[in-house]
Design an enzyme around this catalytic site. Structure first.
Site, PDB file in Angstrom:
ATOM      1  N   HIS A 162      33.960  25.750  20.467  1.00 40.55           N
ATOM      2  CA  HIS A 162      32.435  25.518  20.284  1.00 40.55           C
ATOM      3  C   HIS A 162      31.990  26.347  19.287  1.00 40.55           C
ATOM      4  CE1 HIS A 162      33.402  23.356  24.295  1.00 40.55           C
ATOM      5  NE2 HIS A 162      32.699  22.498  23.874  1.00 40.55           N
ATOM      6  N   LYS A 204      33.083  12.132  31.789  1.00 40.55           N
ATOM      7  CA  LYS A 204      32.367  13.221  32.758  1.00 40.55           C
ATOM      8  C   LYS A 204      31.122  12.454  33.424  1.00 40.55           C
ATOM      9  CE  LYS A 204      34.267  17.380  32.149  1.00 40.55           C
ATOM     10  NZ  LYS A 204      34.842  17.873  33.210  1.00 40.55           N
ATOM     11  N   TYR A 206      34.702  12.252  25.701  1.00 43.61           N
ATOM     12  CA  TYR A 206      34.604  13.241  26.607  1.00 43.61           C
ATOM     13  C   TYR A 206      33.312  13.151  27.527  1.00 43.61           C
ATOM     14  CZ  TYR A 206      33.903  18.015  28.414  1.00 43.61           C
ATOM     15  OH  TYR A 206      33.478  18.987  29.309  1.00 43.61           O
ATOM     16  N   SER A 240      29.150  18.135  31.829  1.00 45.22           N
ATOM     17  CA  SER A 240      28.847  18.598  30.681  1.00 45.22           C
ATOM     18  C   SER A 240      27.559  17.872  30.128  1.00 45.22           C
ATOM     19  CB  SER A 240      29.882  18.449  29.581  1.00 45.22           C
ATOM     20  OG  SER A 240      29.285  18.597  28.197  1.00 45.22           O
ATOM     21  N   SER A 241      26.590  18.542  29.479  1.00 46.60           N
ATOM     22  CA  SER A 241      25.511  17.866  28.879  1.00 46.60           C
ATOM     23  C   SER A 241      25.638  16.803  27.766  1.00 46.60           C
ATOM     24  CB  SER A 241      24.441  18.885  28.251  1.00 46.60           C
ATOM     25  OG  SER A 241      25.096  19.598  27.074  1.00 46.60           O
ATOM     26  N   CYS A 242      26.947  16.610  27.647  1.00 45.92           N
ATOM     27  CA  CYS A 242      27.446  15.645  26.614  1.00 45.92           C
ATOM     28  C   CYS A 242      27.238  14.264  27.136  1.00 45.92           C
ATOM     29  CB  CYS A 242      28.941  15.853  26.388  1.00 45.92           C
ATOM     30  SG  CYS A 242      29.301  17.241  25.139  1.00 45.92           S
TER      31      CYS A 242
END
Length: 309
Positions: free
Chosen positions: A180, A141, A137, A108-110
């Site tokens: 989301h 990742k 989170y 994820s871009s998180c």
């Protein structure tokens, strides 16, 4: 991958996993393995190891994860870090133990710093603090990426990692407490239209900027990179284009046909101010997205109408 290769898609019922199954099927892959949560608990190490030892898949897409929006991430950080760490650890190690040829980890871009320079290049990973609302989170990742790199380094495996931007599309989660922003807006605007309410409240100021990728585009990229890319460096997957949350709301409002007024609740968090991925690496590898945002939202709203009402 050969068309008859044994391919395991972990998380095949979710947004990403179901899209990867659709893409593989569409492209003629005939030997897909899937398991529901009831059939295989990915939090159970022994169950996962037994599954890999018995089935011996050749290729693995790790699309299984616990995911959610700002509210879910803020409320259940322990669940998000624990479940994601355990799922990816069980799958990646079991893949190694059973001799999987290649594995693709979906992140994820998180993973990127909250105040990262924009657009975000792959090398900006771990150069600053994460966004607090989804830190747990994001760290899980990041651990998945490093785990893939570590197995490649120590054991000579061929494990790659993809970091998608904000995703949406068929089979999305439209639950208002855990979804989301884009699917949540689709549901909120639709319900406001049906109820005929004159105004509707959305979280934040609307000024935060986000990039959105249709999940069918991600799935196409996932299959493409499984077949063409072998390197420990993770790859951003997105469109390279972003819009404000306010612009997104106006677009969804128009597509859904809601005619009331939008009220912005600025006491609620915006999340990261901006999150746009740099697509230089992915474009250089020969892949670009094909689904326009407006067209993608229309498709997603149609799917919502057909499946959630």
């Amino acid at each position: 991958m050969e068309k008859t290769s044994k391919i395991y898609v972990a998380g095949h019922r979710g947004l990403v996993g179901s899209a990867i199954v659709r893409a593989l099927t569409k492209q003629g892959y005939t030997n897909l393995i899937t398991r529901t949560r009831e059939e295989l608990d990915l939090l159970n190490q022994k169950a996962v190891r037994d599954f890999f030892a018995t089935e011996k898949p050749e290729y693995v897409f790790v699309a299984a994860a616990k995911v959610g929006g700002i509210m879910a991430n803020s409320t259940y950080p322990a669940d998000f870090i624990y479940q994601n760490l355990v799922i990816e650890t069980n799958i990646i190690d079991s893949a190694y133990q059973s001799g999987v040829k290649k594995l693709e980890f979906l992140g994820s871009s998180c993973i990127y710093p909250r105040m990262s320079q924009q657009p975000i290049k792959e090398e900006y990973l771990m150069t600053g603090p994460l966004e607090p609302t989804n830190e747990a989170y994001g760290i899980a990742k990041i651990a998945g990426i490093v785990m893939c790199q570590s197995y490649n380094k120590q054991y000579g495996t061929n494990y790659i990692s993809l970091m998608p931007t904000n995703l949406y599309g068929d089979n999305d989660n439209f639950d208002l407490t855990s979804s989301h922003v884009l699917p949540a807006m689709i549901r909120k605007f639709h319900e406001a239209k049906v109820a005929g309410v004159p105004e509707m409240t959305l979280w934040g100021t609307g000024v935060a900027m986000r990039e959105f990728l249709h999940v069918d585009d991600l799935a196409d990229a996932a299959v493409y990179l499984m077949n063409t890319y072998s390197d420990g460096q993770h790859v951003n997957v997105g469109t390279g284009v972003d819009i404000t949350i306010k612009e997104l709301a106006e677009t969804i409002k128009e597509i859904v046909g809601y005619e009331g007024t939008i009220i912005w609740d600025s006491t609620k968090p915006d999340g990261m101010p901006r999150k746009l991925l740099d697509m230089t690496k992915l474009h250089g590898l020969g892949w670009k997205h094909t689904i326009d945002l407006k067209e993608g939202i229309k498709r997603t709203y149609q799917w919502f109408l057909e499946n959630k009402i």
